[in-house]
Design a protein around this motif. Structure first.
Motif, PDB file in Angstrom:
ATOM      1  N   GLU A 181      29.231  42.740  33.794  1.00 33.24           N
ATOM      2  CA  GLU A 181      29.557  43.313  35.032  1.00 33.24           C
ATOM      3  C   GLU A 181      31.122  43.248  35.049  1.00 33.24           C
ATOM      4  OE1 GLU A 181      27.942  40.845  38.297  1.00 33.24           O
ATOM      5  OE2 GLU A 181      28.726  42.507  39.595  1.00 33.24           O
ATOM      6  N   LEU A 182      31.704  42.327  34.444  1.00 35.22           N
ATOM      7  CA  LEU A 182      33.332  42.061  34.561  1.00 35.22           C
ATOM      8  C   LEU A 182      34.011  42.895  33.817  1.00 35.22           C
ATOM      9  CD1 LEU A 182      33.421  38.335  34.266  1.00 35.22           C
ATOM     10  CD2 LEU A 182      32.969  39.669  36.260  1.00 35.22           C
ATOM     11  N   ARG A 183      33.675  43.973  33.264  1.00 30.06           N
ATOM     12  CA  ARG A 183      34.190  45.059  32.394  1.00 30.06           C
ATOM     13  C   ARG A 183      35.102  45.815  33.239  1.00 30.06           C
ATOM     14  NH1 ARG A 183      33.285  48.664  27.803  1.00 30.06           N
ATOM     15  NH2 ARG A 183      31.442  47.495  27.073  1.00 30.06           N
ATOM     16  N   ARG A 204      38.192  40.038  38.875  1.00 31.90           N
ATOM     17  CA  ARG A 204      37.626  38.620  39.568  1.00 31.90           C
ATOM     18  C   ARG A 204      38.977  38.099  40.451  1.00 31.90           C
ATOM     19  NH1 ARG A 204      36.158  35.358  34.371  1.00 31.90           N
ATOM     20  NH2 ARG A 204      37.883  36.239  33.858  1.00 31.90           N
ATOM     21  N   PRO A 205      38.755  37.814  41.525  1.00 28.08           N
ATOM     22  CA  PRO A 205      39.763  36.729  42.374  1.00 28.08           C
ATOM     23  C   PRO A 205      40.336  35.755  41.558  1.00 28.08           C
ATOM     24  CG  PRO A 205      38.022  37.724  43.791  1.00 28.08           C
ATOM     25  CD  PRO A 205      37.510  37.957  42.288  1.00 28.08           C
ATOM     26  N   GLN A 251      32.355  37.532  46.517  1.00 25.77           N
ATOM     27  CA  GLN A 251      33.700  37.892  46.968  1.00 25.77           C
ATOM     28  C   GLN A 251      33.696  39.395  47.017  1.00 25.77           C
ATOM     29  OE1 GLN A 251      36.512  34.786  44.963  1.00 25.77           O
ATOM     30  NE2 GLN A 251      34.769  35.043  43.677  1.00 25.77           N
ATOM     31  N   LYS A 252      35.031  39.707  47.941  1.00 26.66           N
ATOM     32  CA  LYS A 252      35.558  41.273  47.702  1.00 26.66           C
ATOM     33  C   LYS A 252      36.593  41.163  46.762  1.00 26.66           C
ATOM     34  CE  LYS A 252      33.397  42.764  51.532  1.00 26.66           C
ATOM     35  NZ  LYS A 252      32.316  43.656  51.365  1.00 26.66           N
ATOM     36  N   THR A 253      36.464  42.248  46.037  1.00 24.97           N
ATOM     37  CA  THR A 253      37.509  42.579  44.922  1.00 24.97           C
ATOM     38  C   THR A 253      37.590  44.191  44.778  1.00 24.97           C
ATOM     39  OG1 THR A 253      38.507  42.130  42.929  1.00 24.97           O
ATOM     40  CG2 THR A 253      35.806  42.606  42.813  1.00 24.97           C
ATOM     41  N   VAL A 254      38.488  44.580  43.898  1.00 25.87           N
ATOM     42  CA  VAL A 254      38.488  45.932  43.450  1.00 25.87           C
ATOM     43  C   VAL A 254      38.170  45.995  42.257  1.00 25.87           C
ATOM     44  CG1 VAL A 254      40.664  47.428  43.378  1.00 25.87           C
ATOM     45  CG2 VAL A 254      40.799  46.019  45.257  1.00 25.87           C
ATOM     46  N   ARG A 279      34.943  46.272  46.210  1.00 22.78           N
ATOM     47  CA  ARG A 279      33.733  46.186  45.964  1.00 22.78           C
ATOM     48  C   ARG A 279      33.235  44.448  45.925  1.00 22.78           C
ATOM     49  NH1 ARG A 279      32.324  46.872  39.495  1.00 22.78           N
ATOM     50  NH2 ARG A 279      30.949  44.984  40.378  1.00 22.78           N
ATOM     51  N   ASP A 280      31.877  44.436  45.924  1.00 25.41           N
ATOM     52  CA  ASP A 280      31.489  43.046  46.116  1.00 25.41           C
ATOM     53  C   ASP A 280      31.232  42.420  44.675  1.00 25.41           C
ATOM     54  OD1 ASP A 280      30.990  42.089  48.804  1.00 25.41           O
ATOM     55  OD2 ASP A 280      29.560  44.038  48.652  1.00 25.41           O
ATOM     56  N   LEU A 281      31.354  41.237  44.455  1.00 26.05           N
ATOM     57  CA  LEU A 281      31.384  40.692  43.138  1.00 26.05           C
ATOM     58  C   LEU A 281      30.908  39.238  43.123  1.00 26.05           C
ATOM     59  CD1 LEU A 281      32.077  40.720  39.947  1.00 26.05           C
ATOM     60  CD2 LEU A 281      34.061  39.439  40.733  1.00 26.05           C
ATOM     61  N   CYS A 282      29.599  39.055  42.536  1.00 23.18           N
ATOM     62  CA  CYS A 282      29.308  37.574  42.477  1.00 23.18           C
ATOM     63  C   CYS A 282      29.164  37.199  41.029  1.00 23.18           C
ATOM     64  CB  CYS A 282      27.884  37.524  43.091  1.00 23.18           C
ATOM     65  SG  CYS A 282      27.275  35.882  42.929  1.00 23.18           S
ATOM     66  N   ILE A 283      30.050  36.451  40.510  1.00 24.69           N
ATOM     67  CA  ILE A 283      30.250  35.860  39.137  1.00 24.69           C
ATOM     68  C   ILE A 283      29.086  34.933  38.879  1.00 24.69           C
ATOM     69  CG2 ILE A 283      31.812  34.542  37.664  1.00 24.69           C
ATOM     70  CD1 ILE A 283      33.991  35.257  39.711  1.00 24.69           C
TER      71      ILE A 283
END
Lengths: 383, 383, 383, 383
Positions: D97-99, D103-104, D328-331, D338-342
């Motif tokens: 997903e991190l591709r 990540r904040p 978290q919100k990120t770009v 977009r939203d991100l959940c690590i």
């Protein structure tokens, strides 16, 4: 960019354009407590000075150094030793024509190709004057090395096509190299070369030459065995001199034509070897390692990048001074072909004046390597 | 101490003893985004590999590199590229005798004089095997430079006393240098040298040689004008090779015997010069600086330490391999004179195998200098 | 030993003892073609000058710089820029007592423990006067960075125990920091601190303080991701200042007490972020990488050692000036306990004068990192 | 570019991405003859290993080092010591997903802004895994320093907002720090912090912390007095750690709020000082310089950048682990919010695992400075 700082522990930073206010050097990393005088520096500057009276140059500079820092009550402080030498003799008018023309054999165009602009007066930073800072700094290194019994001596071994007999040959006399302005260690050859140079000057031409250098008193163990080899460091130092075109160590290029059975330097017990530093020299060998010498010195004092204890010997080739009095074709700043006849005062052969610079750079390399080896490549609990 | 790190921006750290588990290199500072494959590295290692089938050596190593880091999805990441090459062919038993004897012409004693102990098996870190790491790293630098159209080519120009005709002479053929194991660019001379080497091997003797190197596509402006001169950096790199005893650029030592009027390379308008990089090469000239070439290349492609745009040309001299099959006198660890007859597999002449290492070191120097004059972290062909 | 050279590409070598003939700096690696005047340097020296009229110091130096090299017709040459500042105000007599006594809180004894001797007059090289060379060099770096729109601004954020409101708080006014000698960006607090410092002076005591620094216009991508992190380089630079005892970036030590959910700076599309450099800034992003900003700046402008495009923000802590007018116990050169009362002219609080030095060191770090990511020897605004 | 080489004499080059084949280090410049075993290195790697059983992490790596070079018959050779640690536990799927998302609080975007591409799997080179190479190298440095009686000890001094009592406070017990996985030197606080961290983990949040470090046995005289100050070098080393946001020495930031009369460390005769190295320590003082100690250690063991002989003491602040389990919100790479959940395995608080890395970096700095000071800042004829 940059490239005006040299060394790792014992470092020097030089500065100055040929016709700017001053040139000089900052020596950093010289140990504290070393007795050092202004005269130690001035003496070396006199040795390289243009106008030494001889046939090879006609420019005159007083070259009086001023020490701005790093010495206190006659000893080094361990802090940077800043030395400046004012430029007093620049006649910039001689160089007006060079503003728009690129001299053959000079760095004029390569400098502009890199930097976009240049100080056209006398070559600016590419002038031989740049070496004054090196010599001032090298003088400090020489004093440091001298305390350990390490002695560096250079001489003109060829100039204007005339070969000078080497050590062991008849007539070789190192003291002579310090008395004649060509630094030729042979009275008769000195006269012969002087005449040849004078003839070339009249023709508006110039000549190349070689400078030999020999270092005695160097203990075994100096130099790093891979990239930081003693000979690699010396080669870098020599090729950093303006007109240098080659260097060789010991048997040098002739070794490329010889056989192993002829050229191998065979170890012999210490004491039997002439020229090797005595076993009791200042740097003691690690426990269990026998003192020894070598029966010959084709290696020039270095094996595997590490000093052998035999004299370090190398020779540097210098091309003819590119500033000649004849008419030459070149290209101007406008990109067009033009004629150029260089005026001003110029050496015919740079080798004699290169000698003290060769010594200075050698001293800087060795002082640096000495400080990297003194602490101990070899681990011991009580250093 | 140390001295196994080389370079300022594009750096390499090499490691490995001849008979230890592995040797290798870590390349740091290579820009990200450069396409790079394992085969790029393996190919160069094969070029230097012992046992290439020719007469100059008999040892065999597979030399398969493994890349541990720095490449992702076929491109460099901008992170260190670690490459290891396992040592598989070490027959340590051959070296038992050397534990207590110092081989003539080798670094055995100087190493002990410095470090107090050594890995006596095959020379340890002073072995020619050490260069595998250099070649692996140089392969990366070569790929980087290749993207800018910079090409490095070496050849054996003399071996065992037999001179090889140079570029422009009849029979010179660079392609030939890649096909015969002696890397001699001349079919007939290659055969002649091979015979001479075979004869020396039978006599238990060895021979020296020279390696020439030519770099094309190098833009003007590379190299720093004082200590970090292009030729100084190359000289340091070449003399860091084990058996190197000298180097010369362009006219080299012969320039020391010539006149300025003969040797000055005169600028000519760009386009007229053969060999100079074209004006539209990747690094554009600063505004107002005309493109030009030189009518000759006695300088070997460098003036005032800065590349001229003409090919960079230099020649390195290598001494005969010191490991010979004849009986020699030496000194043992007990300090006593003794006889020594070296066993094991050894080259007769190192020059052929030195070629790829000369190229690798040249590539490392040039990649470093290029990055000091070019942009950045992120690789782009048109900076 | 040494340690007076700083930087990799854009380097500075400083020199000079407090009461020697001069102090100064040699800047190497500054690109050619950069417009630079003597006044650019003199202005920064005036900002750090003792005797600025304020309450924090009483010594007076004219601090007129002289440029010895590297500038030609108003532009940098790409060669070393040597700058010297003569010492004119040294009253060595004040220091006679210190020849044999080690001042508490000073480097007197550690210096002797290392070097065996020291210039006891005014601290020699450990004096705050040493920073004149840094400021002169930093002035050059500032001009270089200014051309790229990079601006460095420091202010006193705390002194003598009195905290100054920060950006965003009421009364914060950066212009004010340039007008009052304490460099406090808040009129009322400036007066309050001045009174406190005056009171301490009367008591013969001294005070610590903190200096904040903010850099705007810094593009993303500066700094190396492992050892050469942007913040690591800045930290090294700040802790190289004499009285510095700590540094923190962004949220700093308070981050050690917070939670990830509070402190993570979340990316936001470019343009929405206040403070981030605009997408069209001088260094374009690699293809395919979107411009973005961050919704907060707890990181202080650096993530993973690389600049984010948000302002770089950090704070440095300075201890109280150790030279106080009260009687102190110490040890003499004879190893015996003795009383010492320090005479001479001394600051009460160093933070105000540290500001310009903080800026200078920051500029030196950033110029170096910029040149590691940007082209060339030859200065151009749009690389 | 680059920045993966650290040190001047005793250097380390690290390499390796989190999910690449291996990470590791090459130590260059370690003196020859030092007894060194694989276990010396493995032991330190176990100390930093994830999955130590404690509450702060859940990833598991065997972390078995392999030494490729530099050790022979149980002793260092003076050659580079190459150490590799294979990555065995990478579950790349966690990172798909991190591709395309940044990540904040991570270096994801800054890395791409610099290099144009990244290894998105686990942070690549910006991962905490990168520190394995540092710890392996630091282990070598620790063994070297240990031979001189120099001991480095770190502990968690605050975590998740809970302060741990320091030396001299009740309950402080360094042995305890080695037995609990949080490295907290206080049994009760360790339990308290463990509970807090467990609670944060359940909330999907993370926490910051501070790590204290104390070095005993350090002789006076280490560190260069201007740019290469001992504290500057340590600060650079600490801020080169991924999540570090600040550092302070001795009284640190609190010194910025104090008075000189309170904070000056007054010299006292040697022997009276607790904590100072004894006069007969391995590095003897120059002639004429008395041994002394200090009555307090607000300086943290360094004055004017040079070690005092008192313990070196500093504290480093680490921000909360940015990988949190909350939304978290990120770009994204497309530039859109977009939203991100690590996902994946992450520490809650990095401070406990940072301790061994703090020690390793400290050891690397000190080994380097020791080798720069052993030979002699202070000139002596018989070293």
């Amino acid at each position: 960019m940059g490239g005006n700082v040299f060394g790792t522990i014992f470092t020097v930073t030089t500065f100055g354009e040929s016709h700017g206010p001053a040139c000089g050097a900052v020596v950093d990393g010289c140990p504290a407590g070393l007795p050092l005088t202004l005269e130690d520096i001035a003496r070396e500057l006199r040795r390289r000075r243009p106008g030494g009276g001889g046939p090879s140059t006609t420019r005159f500079e007083a070259d009086e150094p001023e020490v701005l820092s790093g010495i206190f009550e006659g000893k080094t402080l361990g802090t940077p030793i800043a030395i400046i030498i004012r430029n007093t003799s620049g006649r910039s008018a001689d160089y007006e024509e060079l503003r728009d023309a690129y001299r053959p054999g000079h760095a004029d165009w390569t400098w502009e190709a890199k930097y976009g602009l240049r100080d056209y007066r006398g070559g600016g930073r590419s002038s031989g004057r740049e070496t004054a800072g090196r010599v001032a700094a090298g003088a400090v290194a020489k004093v440091f090395l001298g305390r350990y019994g390490i002695n560096i001596q250079s001489w003109t071994s060829e100039a204007a096509g005339i070969e000078v007999p080497g050590p062991g040959d008849g007539g070789f006399d190192l003291a002579e190299a310090e008395t004649n302005p060509l630094r030729v260690p042979h009275r008769e050859k000195a006269r012969e070369i002087a005449e040849k140079i004078e003839a070339l000057r009249r023709e508006g031409d110039s000549a190349g030459g070689t400078v030999s250098c020999k270092v005695t008193g160097l203990p075994p163990g100096l130099g790093e065995p891979v990239f930081g080899k003693l000979d690699a460091r010396i080669a870098e130092a020599m090729l950093s001199l303006g007109a240098a075109k080659g260097i060789e160590f010991g048997a040098g290029f002739s070794a490329a034509y010889g056989r192993g059975s002829e050229l191998n330097d065979c170890p012999i017990p210490a004491g039997e070897g002439s020229g090797a530093v005595p076993p009791g020299h200042f740097r003691s060998l690690p426990p269990g390692v026998p003192a020894l010498a070598y029966g010959s010195n084709n290696a020039g004092g270095v094996l595997g990048g590490i000093s052998t204890g035999m004299p370090l010997e190398f020779k540097t080739a210098f091309k003819p001074v590119p500033s000649i009095g004849q008419n030459q074709k070149t290209v101007g700043r406008d990109g067009k072909i033009r004629d150029l006849c260089i005026r001003g005062r110029h050496d015919v052969c740079i080798a004699p004046r290169a000698g003290p610079v060769v010594e200075a750079m050698t001293a800087l390399v060795l002082a640096d390597l000495l400080l990297m080896s003194l602490p101990g490549a070899c681990f011991k609990l009580d250093p």
